[in-house]
Design a protein around this motif. Structure first.
Motif, PDB file in Angstrom:
ATOM      1  N   GLU A 180      -8.862   1.028 -10.777  1.00 42.79           N
ATOM      2  CA  GLU A 180      -7.884   1.434 -12.131  1.00 42.79           C
ATOM      3  C   GLU A 180      -6.762   0.511 -11.751  1.00 42.79           C
ATOM      4  O   GLU A 180      -6.279   0.453 -10.795  1.00 42.79           O
ATOM      5  CB  GLU A 180      -7.577   2.812 -12.033  1.00 42.79           C
ATOM      6  N   ALA A 181      -6.269  -0.240 -12.797  1.00 43.08           N
ATOM      7  CA  ALA A 181      -5.287  -1.000 -12.989  1.00 43.08           C
ATOM      8  C   ALA A 181      -4.093  -0.658 -14.057  1.00 43.08           C
ATOM      9  O   ALA A 181      -4.872  -0.883 -15.366  1.00 43.08           O
ATOM     10  CB  ALA A 181      -5.599  -2.529 -12.949  1.00 43.08           C
ATOM     11  N   ASP A 182      -3.047  -0.346 -13.637  1.00 43.27           N
ATOM     12  CA  ASP A 182      -2.224  -0.060 -14.573  1.00 43.27           C
ATOM     13  C   ASP A 182      -0.936  -1.093 -14.776  1.00 43.27           C
ATOM     14  O   ASP A 182      -0.254  -1.222 -13.921  1.00 43.27           O
ATOM     15  CB  ASP A 182      -1.623   1.365 -14.290  1.00 43.27           C
ATOM     16  N   ILE A 190       0.921  -1.116  -0.038  1.00 38.57           N
ATOM     17  CA  ILE A 190       0.136   0.109  -0.080  1.00 38.57           C
ATOM     18  C   ILE A 190       0.878   1.385   0.020  1.00 38.57           C
ATOM     19  O   ILE A 190       1.856   1.513   0.881  1.00 38.57           O
ATOM     20  CB  ILE A 190      -0.968  -0.044   1.275  1.00 38.57           C
ATOM     21  N   THR A 191       0.829   2.197  -1.031  1.00 35.98           N
ATOM     22  CA  THR A 191       1.700   3.043  -1.224  1.00 35.98           C
ATOM     23  C   THR A 191       0.742   4.540  -0.916  1.00 35.98           C
ATOM     24  O   THR A 191       1.357   5.767  -0.516  1.00 35.98           O
ATOM     25  CB  THR A 191       2.224   3.406  -2.429  1.00 35.98           C
ATOM     26  N   GLU A 192      -0.458   4.389  -0.667  1.00 39.39           N
ATOM     27  CA  GLU A 192      -1.450   5.687  -0.575  1.00 39.39           C
ATOM     28  C   GLU A 192      -2.638   5.007   0.150  1.00 39.39           C
ATOM     29  O   GLU A 192      -3.189   4.109  -0.178  1.00 39.39           O
ATOM     30  CB  GLU A 192      -1.946   6.423  -1.685  1.00 39.39           C
ATOM     31  N   TYR A 193      -3.090   5.587   1.439  1.00 36.73           N
ATOM     32  CA  TYR A 193      -4.106   5.309   2.172  1.00 36.73           C
ATOM     33  C   TYR A 193      -4.802   6.211   2.725  1.00 36.73           C
ATOM     34  O   TYR A 193      -4.637   6.991   3.672  1.00 36.73           O
ATOM     35  CB  TYR A 193      -3.411   4.372   3.218  1.00 36.73           C
ATOM     36  N   ASP A 226      -2.463  -0.369  -8.670  1.00 43.61           N
ATOM     37  CA  ASP A 226      -3.972  -0.606  -8.581  1.00 43.61           C
ATOM     38  C   ASP A 226      -4.241   0.821  -7.613  1.00 43.61           C
ATOM     39  O   ASP A 226      -3.781   0.710  -6.623  1.00 43.61           O
ATOM     40  CB  ASP A 226      -4.516  -1.680  -7.726  1.00 43.61           C
ATOM     41  N   THR A 227      -5.279   1.633  -8.223  1.00 43.27           N
ATOM     42  CA  THR A 227      -6.045   2.474  -7.612  1.00 43.27           C
ATOM     43  C   THR A 227      -7.459   2.370  -7.368  1.00 43.27           C
ATOM     44  O   THR A 227      -8.210   2.313  -8.388  1.00 43.27           O
ATOM     45  CB  THR A 227      -5.652   3.958  -8.462  1.00 43.27           C
ATOM     46  N   ILE A 228      -8.106   2.238  -6.015  1.00 41.48           N
ATOM     47  CA  ILE A 228      -9.146   1.903  -5.918  1.00 41.48           C
ATOM     48  C   ILE A 228      -9.933   3.302  -5.268  1.00 41.48           C
ATOM     49  O   ILE A 228      -9.360   3.626  -4.023  1.00 41.48           O
ATOM     50  CB  ILE A 228      -9.451   0.858  -4.861  1.00 41.48           C
ATOM     51  N   SER A 229     -10.937   3.597  -5.939  1.00 49.19           N
ATOM     52  CA  SER A 229     -11.475   4.998  -5.043  1.00 49.19           C
ATOM     53  C   SER A 229     -12.992   4.590  -4.770  1.00 49.19           C
ATOM     54  O   SER A 229     -13.702   3.660  -5.269  1.00 49.19           O
ATOM     55  CB  SER A 229     -11.745   6.087  -6.113  1.00 49.19           C
ATOM     56  N   PHE A 230     -13.468   5.206  -3.693  1.00 47.20           N
ATOM     57  CA  PHE A 230     -14.829   5.176  -2.909  1.00 47.20           C
ATOM     58  C   PHE A 230     -15.442   6.201  -3.024  1.00 47.20           C
ATOM     59  O   PHE A 230     -15.083   7.440  -2.417  1.00 47.20           O
ATOM     60  CB  PHE A 230     -14.627   4.391  -1.511  1.00 47.20           C
ATOM     61  N   ARG A 241      -4.123   3.136  -2.859  1.00 43.81           N
ATOM     62  CA  ARG A 241      -3.311   2.605  -4.064  1.00 43.81           C
ATOM     63  C   ARG A 241      -2.371   1.772  -3.596  1.00 43.81           C
ATOM     64  O   ARG A 241      -1.585   1.724  -2.423  1.00 43.81           O
ATOM     65  CB  ARG A 241      -2.786   4.089  -4.614  1.00 43.81           C
ATOM     66  N   LEU A 242      -2.220   0.725  -4.393  1.00 44.49           N
ATOM     67  CA  LEU A 242      -1.147  -0.355  -4.120  1.00 44.49           C
ATOM     68  C   LEU A 242      -0.261  -0.624  -5.488  1.00 44.49           C
ATOM     69  O   LEU A 242      -0.808  -0.374  -6.623  1.00 44.49           O
ATOM     70  CB  LEU A 242      -1.913  -1.655  -3.701  1.00 44.49           C
ATOM     71  N   VAL A 243       0.988  -1.139  -5.029  1.00 47.35           N
ATOM     72  CA  VAL A 243       1.816  -1.257  -6.264  1.00 47.35           C
ATOM     73  C   VAL A 243       2.193  -2.862  -5.927  1.00 47.35           C
ATOM     74  O   VAL A 243       2.569  -3.206  -4.888  1.00 47.35           O
ATOM     75  CB  VAL A 243       3.104  -0.525  -6.134  1.00 47.35           C
ATOM     76  N   GLY A 244       1.941  -3.524  -7.318  1.00 48.06           N
ATOM     77  CA  GLY A 244       2.218  -5.021  -7.128  1.00 48.06           C
ATOM     78  C   GLY A 244       3.401  -5.362  -7.973  1.00 48.06           C
ATOM     79  O   GLY A 244       3.184  -4.569  -9.116  1.00 48.06           O
TER      80      GLY A 244
END
Length: 209
Positions: A166-168, A127-130, A149-153, A137-140
């Protein structure tokens, strides 16, 4: 009688003046034209080389799904990435890594086992942003790919949440050459993950009998 003295070299078309930053009405000399031609050839060669060697880019996958519950509830469930195995059919195992410096929030490290086209492979997520309960946001990383992966709510109505995922995805090394061949498979995985996420929240919110 003709005057004696050095003969001026013939001028070249004024259209060549622009690349050298000179006024268009000012004639150029042959030497200047040669410089312009050489510069043009270098630019063309650089552009061609860049076009040939630039690796194919993966398209950004973006999906949206409406789930029951508040943004806070949805965030808690999804940002705890060990739950991925409960809603993403492309993940067969997920847990907080033993080496993770924290169990929750920014900096948490997860170990996943993913499956793609029948082959399983380990993947490390961090997790790079919480930003609860708005975005995580997570980097795999794995031997085959790097994923952001950027997940918004956000609230959707009185008792629902819209999740934007969103998955880049970038393939590593020589695998980049095959990026165009797997786009449709990755799109299918994204669709399956969103269907699984919707089903997961529907199951969680079902009244217990």
């Amino acid at each position: 009688a003709a005057r004696s003295g050095p003969v001026a070299p013939p001028s070249v078309p004024a259209a060549l003046a622009a690349p050298l930053g000179r006024p268009a009405h000012r004639p150029l000399k042959v030497g200047d034209a040669v410089a312009v031609v050489a510069q043009t050839e270098r630019t063309r060669a650089t552009t061609t080389s860049s076009t040939i060697h630039q690796p194919p880019k993966m398209a950004l996958l973006k999906r949206e799904v409406i789930v029951p519950g508040s943004p806070a509830d949805a965030f808690d469930a999804i940002a705890s990435f060990e739950n991925t195995v409960r809603w993403d059919p492309g993940v067969t195992a997920a847990k907080v890594a033993a080496s993770s410096p924290t169990q929750r929030g920014k900096g948490t490290v997860y170990e996943l086992v993913t499956v793609f086209k029948g082959a399983e492979s380990p993947m490390r997520y961090e997790i790079t942003e919480y930003d609860a309960p708005r975005r995580v946001r997570l980097v795999g990383t794995s031997a085959a790919s790097t994923v952001v992966d950027t997940i918004s709510f956000e609230a959707s109505g009185a008792a629902s949440t819209k999740i934007t995922y969103e998955a880049d995805i970038k393939l590593n090394g020589w695998r980049r050459l095959f990026a165009p061949l797997v786009r449709s498979d990755l799109n299918a995985l994204g669709d399956a993950a969103m269907s699984g996420m919707r089903a997961y929240f529907d199951e969680v919110k079902e009244p217990k009998k």
